[in-house]
Design a protein around this motif. Structure first.
Motif, PDB file in Angstrom:
ATOM      1  N   TYR A 194     -77.632 -71.274  21.018  1.00  0.00           N
ATOM      2  CA  TYR A 194     -77.378 -72.307  20.013  1.00  0.00           C
ATOM      3  C   TYR A 194     -76.103 -73.075  20.352  1.00  0.00           C
ATOM      4  O   TYR A 194     -76.065 -74.302  20.223  1.00  0.00           O
ATOM      5  CB  TYR A 194     -77.257 -71.679  18.616  1.00  0.00           C
ATOM      6  N   GLY A 195     -75.076 -72.367  20.797  1.00  0.00           N
ATOM      7  CA  GLY A 195     -73.827 -73.017  21.159  1.00  0.00           C
ATOM      8  C   GLY A 195     -73.978 -73.941  22.351  1.00  0.00           C
ATOM      9  O   GLY A 195     -73.439 -75.051  22.366  1.00  0.00           O
ATOM     10  N   GLN A 196     -74.714 -73.493  23.368  1.00  0.00           N
ATOM     11  CA  GLN A 196     -74.954 -74.321  24.545  1.00  0.00           C
ATOM     12  C   GLN A 196     -75.724 -75.577  24.147  1.00  0.00           C
ATOM     13  O   GLN A 196     -75.415 -76.675  24.600  1.00  0.00           O
ATOM     14  CB  GLN A 196     -75.732 -73.525  25.596  1.00  0.00           C
ATOM     15  N   LEU A 197     -76.729 -75.404  23.296  1.00  0.00           N
ATOM     16  CA  LEU A 197     -77.527 -76.535  22.831  1.00  0.00           C
ATOM     17  C   LEU A 197     -76.637 -77.551  22.124  1.00  0.00           C
ATOM     18  O   LEU A 197     -76.713 -78.754  22.390  1.00  0.00           O
ATOM     19  CB  LEU A 197     -78.639 -76.040  21.906  1.00  0.00           C
ATOM     20  N   ALA A 198     -75.776 -77.061  21.238  1.00  0.00           N
ATOM     21  CA  ALA A 198     -74.868 -77.956  20.519  1.00  0.00           C
ATOM     22  C   ALA A 198     -73.918 -78.662  21.490  1.00  0.00           C
ATOM     23  O   ALA A 198     -73.714 -79.878  21.390  1.00  0.00           O
ATOM     24  CB  ALA A 198     -74.088 -77.171  19.463  1.00  0.00           C
ATOM     25  N   ASP A 199     -73.362 -77.912  22.430  1.00  0.00           N
ATOM     26  CA  ASP A 199     -72.446 -78.507  23.412  1.00  0.00           C
ATOM     27  C   ASP A 199     -73.138 -79.616  24.208  1.00  0.00           C
ATOM     28  O   ASP A 199     -72.583 -80.705  24.378  1.00  0.00           O
ATOM     29  CB  ASP A 199     -71.926 -77.451  24.389  1.00  0.00           C
TER      30      ASP A 199
ATOM     31  N   LEU B 182     -72.093 -81.956  20.569  1.00  0.00           N
ATOM     32  CA  LEU B 182     -71.586 -81.425  19.302  1.00  0.00           C
ATOM     33  C   LEU B 182     -70.922 -80.072  19.529  1.00  0.00           C
ATOM     34  O   LEU B 182     -71.383 -79.048  19.011  1.00  0.00           O
ATOM     35  CB  LEU B 182     -72.744 -81.295  18.301  1.00  0.00           C
ATOM     36  N   PRO B 183     -69.846 -80.039  20.306  1.00  0.00           N
ATOM     37  CA  PRO B 183     -69.218 -78.743  20.618  1.00  0.00           C
ATOM     38  C   PRO B 183     -68.790 -77.999  19.355  1.00  0.00           C
ATOM     39  O   PRO B 183     -68.310 -78.603  18.396  1.00  0.00           O
ATOM     40  CB  PRO B 183     -68.019 -79.121  21.485  1.00  0.00           C
ATOM     41  N   GLY B 184     -69.007 -76.683  19.377  1.00  0.00           N
ATOM     42  CA  GLY B 184     -68.624 -75.839  18.261  1.00  0.00           C
ATOM     43  C   GLY B 184     -69.559 -75.901  17.073  1.00  0.00           C
ATOM     44  O   GLY B 184     -69.262 -75.360  16.005  1.00  0.00           O
ATOM     45  N   ARG B 185     -70.715 -76.518  17.238  1.00  0.00           N
ATOM     46  CA  ARG B 185     -71.638 -76.704  16.107  1.00  0.00           C
ATOM     47  C   ARG B 185     -72.922 -75.896  16.290  1.00  0.00           C
ATOM     48  O   ARG B 185     -74.022 -76.359  15.994  1.00  0.00           O
ATOM     49  CB  ARG B 185     -71.985 -78.187  15.949  1.00  0.00           C
ATOM     50  N   ALA B 186     -72.801 -74.663  16.722  1.00  0.00           N
ATOM     51  CA  ALA B 186     -73.971 -73.806  16.960  1.00  0.00           C
ATOM     52  C   ALA B 186     -74.800 -73.636  15.691  1.00  0.00           C
ATOM     53  O   ALA B 186     -76.034 -73.648  15.746  1.00  0.00           O
ATOM     54  CB  ALA B 186     -73.523 -72.447  17.487  1.00  0.00           C
TER      55      ALA B 186
END
Length: 114
Positions: free
Chosen positions: A25-30, A34-38
């Motif tokens: 989820y974190g990688q997807l957000a990054d 959207l870094p930090g938006r897991a």
């Protein structure tokens, strides 16, 4: 940027995860800018219209664990869909070193939106 726009960035990014690969989820957000938006990534997948036919099952927790409790209907579905793509799931977990998606430079520059 609105929440709806964030969701769309996440939806477009998850569509880029190739068959046989997974992302956290974190990688997807990054990768969606959207870094930090897991948690937002998880929420957006839960709220995605079925008509988008997103490969939601390719997104896991950062430790490779499936998002759903062991033995639940959703976990069994996620596990089955991953196994159809030759992703090995043992004890409700995927070895991220073997199966994690690492987009190449062309994907990053040409396909991902920020």
């Amino acid at each position: 940027m609105t929440t709806a726009t964030h969701y769309q960035h996440i939806w477009r990014t998850v569509q880029l995860i190739p068959s046989g690969k997974v992302a956290s989820y974190g990688q997807l957000a990054d990768l969606a800018g959207l870094p930090g938006r897991a948690r937002l990534a998880g929420k957006s997948l839960a709220l995605a219209p079925k008509s988008l036919q997103l490969p939601w099952y390719r997104v896991l927790r950062s430790n490779g664990q499936l998002a759903f409790p062991l033995g639940s209907e959703q976990a069994n579905l996620q596990k089955g869909l991953l196994q159809k793509e030759d992703v090995v799931v043992l004890n409700n977990r995927v070895n991220m070193r073997l199966f994690q998606w690492s987009p190449n430079l062309i994907d990053i520059l040409c396909k991902l939106e920020y």
